[in-house]
Design a protein around this motif. Sequence first.
Motif, PDB file in Angstrom:
ATOM      1  N   GLU A 104       0.825  -1.205   0.000  1.00 16.56           N
ATOM      2  CA  GLU A 104       0.000   0.000   0.000  1.00 16.56           C
ATOM      3  C   GLU A 104       0.864   1.263   0.000  1.00 16.56           C
ATOM      4  OE1 GLU A 104      -3.071   0.201  -0.510  1.00 16.56           O
ATOM      5  OE2 GLU A 104      -3.876  -1.786  -0.091  1.00 16.56           O
ATOM      6  N   LEU A 105       1.962   1.237   0.747  1.00 15.32           N
ATOM      7  CA  LEU A 105       2.852   2.397   0.763  1.00 15.32           C
ATOM      8  C   LEU A 105       3.478   2.605  -0.611  1.00 15.32           C
ATOM      9  CD1 LEU A 105       4.423   4.629   2.281  1.00 15.32           C
ATOM     10  CD2 LEU A 105       6.156   2.891   2.805  1.00 15.32           C
ATOM     11  N   THR A 106       3.997   1.531  -1.190  1.00 16.18           N
ATOM     12  CA  THR A 106       4.625   1.639  -2.508  1.00 16.18           C
ATOM     13  C   THR A 106       3.614   2.069  -3.559  1.00 16.18           C
ATOM     14  OG1 THR A 106       6.153  -0.126  -1.865  1.00 16.18           O
ATOM     15  CG2 THR A 106       6.043   0.424  -4.199  1.00 16.18           C
ATOM     16  N   ARG A 107       2.419   1.501  -3.493  1.00 15.41           N
ATOM     17  CA  ARG A 107       1.371   1.870  -4.452  1.00 15.41           C
ATOM     18  C   ARG A 107       1.044   3.362  -4.350  1.00 15.41           C
ATOM     19  NH1 ARG A 107      -2.088  -1.755  -3.168  1.00 15.41           N
ATOM     20  NH2 ARG A 107      -1.708  -3.146  -4.939  1.00 15.41           N
ATOM     21  N   ALA A 108       0.936   3.862  -3.118  1.00  9.23           N
ATOM     22  CA  ALA A 108       0.590   5.284  -2.925  1.00  9.23           C
ATOM     23  C   ALA A 108       1.704   6.198  -3.429  1.00  9.23           C
ATOM     24  CB  ALA A 108       0.316   5.543  -1.445  1.00  9.23           C
ATOM     25  N   ARG A 113      14.310   6.346  -8.554  1.00 13.70           N
ATOM     26  CA  ARG A 113      14.757   6.177  -7.162  1.00 13.70           C
ATOM     27  C   ARG A 113      14.745   7.518  -6.420  1.00 13.70           C
ATOM     28  NH1 ARG A 113      18.982   3.792  -8.344  1.00 13.70           N
ATOM     29  NH2 ARG A 113      20.539   5.446  -8.104  1.00 13.70           N
ATOM     30  N   ALA A 114      15.213   8.567  -7.074  1.00 15.86           N
ATOM     31  CA  ALA A 114      15.214   9.899  -6.452  1.00 15.86           C
ATOM     32  C   ALA A 114      13.781  10.377  -6.206  1.00 15.86           C
ATOM     33  CB  ALA A 114      15.961  10.889  -7.345  1.00 15.86           C
ATOM     34  N   GLN A 115      12.888  10.120  -7.160  1.00 13.99           N
ATOM     35  CA  GLN A 115      11.488  10.509  -6.992  1.00 13.99           C
ATOM     36  C   GLN A 115      10.838   9.728  -5.857  1.00 13.99           C
ATOM     37  OE1 GLN A 115      10.132   9.649 -10.983  1.00 13.99           O
ATOM     38  NE2 GLN A 115      10.242  11.806 -11.594  1.00 13.99           N
ATOM     39  N   PHE A 116      11.154   8.432  -5.770  1.00 14.99           N
ATOM     40  CA  PHE A 116      10.628   7.586  -4.697  1.00 14.99           C
ATOM     41  C   PHE A 116      11.067   8.129  -3.341  1.00 14.99           C
ATOM     42  CE2 PHE A 116      10.776   4.080  -1.717  1.00 14.99           C
ATOM     43  CZ  PHE A 116       9.655   3.327  -1.992  1.00 14.99           C
ATOM     44  N   ASN A 117      12.352   8.437  -3.206  1.00 18.13           N
ATOM     45  CA  ASN A 117      12.879   8.943  -1.943  1.00 18.13           C
ATOM     46  C   ASN A 117      12.236  10.270  -1.546  1.00 18.13           C
ATOM     47  OD1 ASN A 117      14.621   6.779  -1.591  1.00 18.13           O
ATOM     48  ND2 ASN A 117      16.369   7.814  -2.526  1.00 18.13           N
ATOM     49  N   ALA A 118      12.084  11.164  -2.509  1.00 24.36           N
ATOM     50  CA  ALA A 118      11.497  12.478  -2.221  1.00 24.36           C
ATOM     51  C   ALA A 118      10.046  12.341  -1.780  1.00 24.36           C
ATOM     52  CB  ALA A 118      11.602  13.379  -3.450  1.00 24.36           C
ATOM     53  N   THR A 119       9.312  11.445  -2.434  1.00 24.64           N
ATOM     54  CA  THR A 119       7.897  11.260  -2.084  1.00 24.64           C
ATOM     55  C   THR A 119       7.760  10.546  -0.747  1.00 24.64           C
ATOM     56  OG1 THR A 119       7.407  11.111  -4.451  1.00 24.64           O
ATOM     57  CG2 THR A 119       5.676  10.425  -2.936  1.00 24.64           C
ATOM     58  N   LEU A 120       8.631   9.568  -0.490  1.00 30.53           N
ATOM     59  CA  LEU A 120       8.633   8.891   0.808  1.00 30.53           C
ATOM     60  C   LEU A 120       8.864   9.904   1.929  1.00 30.53           C
ATOM     61  CD1 LEU A 120       8.743   6.318   2.602  1.00 30.53           C
ATOM     62  CD2 LEU A 120      11.187   6.165   2.053  1.00 30.53           C
ATOM     63  N   LYS A 121       9.787  10.818   1.724  1.00 37.85           N
ATOM     64  CA  LYS A 121      10.062  11.856   2.725  1.00 37.85           C
ATOM     65  C   LYS A 121       8.818  12.689   2.993  1.00 37.85           C
ATOM     66  CE  LYS A 121      13.156  15.724   3.764  1.00 37.85           C
ATOM     67  NZ  LYS A 121      14.264  16.589   3.271  1.00 37.85           N
ATOM     68  N   LYS A 122       8.075  13.022   1.946  1.00 37.72           N
ATOM     69  CA  LYS A 122       6.830  13.775   2.103  1.00 37.72           C
ATOM     70  C   LYS A 122       5.822  12.992   2.936  1.00 37.72           C
ATOM     71  CE  LYS A 122       4.948  15.437  -1.570  1.00 37.72           C
ATOM     72  NZ  LYS A 122       4.520  15.514  -2.992  1.00 37.72           N
ATOM     73  N   PHE A 123       5.755  11.674   2.708  1.00 34.76           N
ATOM     74  CA  PHE A 123       4.830  10.834   3.467  1.00 34.76           C
ATOM     75  C   PHE A 123       5.178  10.837   4.952  1.00 34.76           C
ATOM     76  CE2 PHE A 123       2.204   7.867   0.670  1.00 34.76           C
ATOM     77  CZ  PHE A 123       2.230   8.728  -0.417  1.00 34.76           C
ATOM     78  N   GLU A 178       6.701  13.302   6.531  1.00 34.82           N
ATOM     79  CA  GLU A 178       6.513  14.651   7.061  1.00 34.82           C
ATOM     80  C   GLU A 178       5.042  15.038   7.217  1.00 34.82           C
ATOM     81  OE1 GLU A 178      10.641  16.620   5.259  1.00 34.82           O
ATOM     82  OE2 GLU A 178       8.741  16.907   4.213  1.00 34.82           O
ATOM     83  N   ASP A 179       4.190  14.582   6.303  1.00 34.28           N
ATOM     84  CA  ASP A 179       2.789  15.038   6.358  1.00 34.28           C
ATOM     85  C   ASP A 179       1.850  14.068   7.084  1.00 34.28           C
ATOM     86  OD1 ASP A 179       2.176  12.983   4.530  1.00 34.28           O
ATOM     87  OD2 ASP A 179       2.164  14.320   2.801  1.00 34.28           O
ATOM     88  N   GLY A 180       2.406  12.989   7.641  1.00 36.83           N
ATOM     89  CA  GLY A 180       1.597  12.084   8.456  1.00 36.83           C
ATOM     90  C   GLY A 180       0.995  10.902   7.718  1.00 36.83           C
ATOM     91  N   ARG A 181       1.149  10.852   6.401  1.00 34.26           N
ATOM     92  CA  ARG A 181       0.557   9.741   5.667  1.00 34.26           C
ATOM     93  C   ARG A 181       1.235   8.407   5.990  1.00 34.26           C
ATOM     94  NH1 ARG A 181       0.444  11.832  -0.438  1.00 34.26           N
ATOM     95  NH2 ARG A 181       2.128  13.172   0.356  1.00 34.26           N
ATOM     96  N   TYR A 182       2.533   8.457   6.266  1.00 35.58           N
ATOM     97  CA  TYR A 182       3.238   7.222   6.628  1.00 35.58           C
ATOM     98  C   TYR A 182       2.688   6.658   7.936  1.00 35.58           C
ATOM     99  CZ  TYR A 182       7.070   3.940   7.394  1.00 35.58           C
ATOM    100  OH  TYR A 182       7.804   2.783   7.602  1.00 35.58           O
ATOM    101  N   GLN A 183       2.577   7.513   8.962  1.00 40.85           N
ATOM    102  CA  GLN A 183       2.059   7.062  10.252  1.00 40.85           C
ATOM    103  C   GLN A 183       0.609   6.605  10.141  1.00 40.85           C
ATOM    104  OE1 GLN A 183       3.686   6.571  13.289  1.00 40.85           O
ATOM    105  NE2 GLN A 183       1.737   5.559  13.687  1.00 40.85           N
TER     106      GLN A 183
END
Length: 255
Positions: free
Chosen positions: A44-48, A213-223, A225-230
Amino acid sequence: MRIAALFTVLLYSFIASSEQLDVVVGWDKPPYVMSADHSGFELELTRAILKELGHELSPIYVPFGRTARLLKDDAVDIALTLNKAHKVSADILSDPYVVYQNVAVTREDRNIKVNGLASLRGKSIIAFQTAKNVLGKEYGNTLASQPNYLEMARQDRQVNMLMLGSVDAVIMDRNIFSYFKAQNDAYADDAVTIHELFPVSAYCAGIPNPKLRAQFNATLKKFFEDGRYQALLTRFRLENLFDKLVEQQLHINES
């Protein structure tokens, strides 16, 4: 007309820039990977993340040992649940996106005191498959060599055996244990003790394409920071182990 033509150009441009990406992932590991409905935290994380980048995830499920091989053969776009121990180049690994921790679990009412691996010598133990190969030489010498030690592929059965009193301890990832324990009303509320005998392990995605890979890392960082990961961790009832990873690294640096 010009506006309509411009819209058409932008639409085709978007379609051309988006694509379906083959993502290889190990077999079922609830709640991280659940192939039956293509769900689980990692999927789900990777898909998002890929959706935000304009791509679609196409999962490919394989035995865990084949993940790195497919990546090396350039047969897939992304491979999940990898780190430097999997004999892939560190240059193609993303930033860590998930943290696991294998632990020993005992029933609280058994009152088993565990101060280290040696404390479990002589106890009946069931562990995840390949545990003796991945948990280190001390583990193999201390526990895996004794006659009342067993490894099992079905981790739901591991939990059943512990909670129903068939074994003294199980060795498995703490979040996987909690997931399966919560599924069974017969013992969901029974108290257990978690013994942190093993370090936490961070896992990355293998992404050979440097731009992706760079785009993945940047978007993961956003997740993060904005609470979507948690929020996704909470949805799957996962404990966030990144704090433990930071503490572990600080301890290593101070040693």
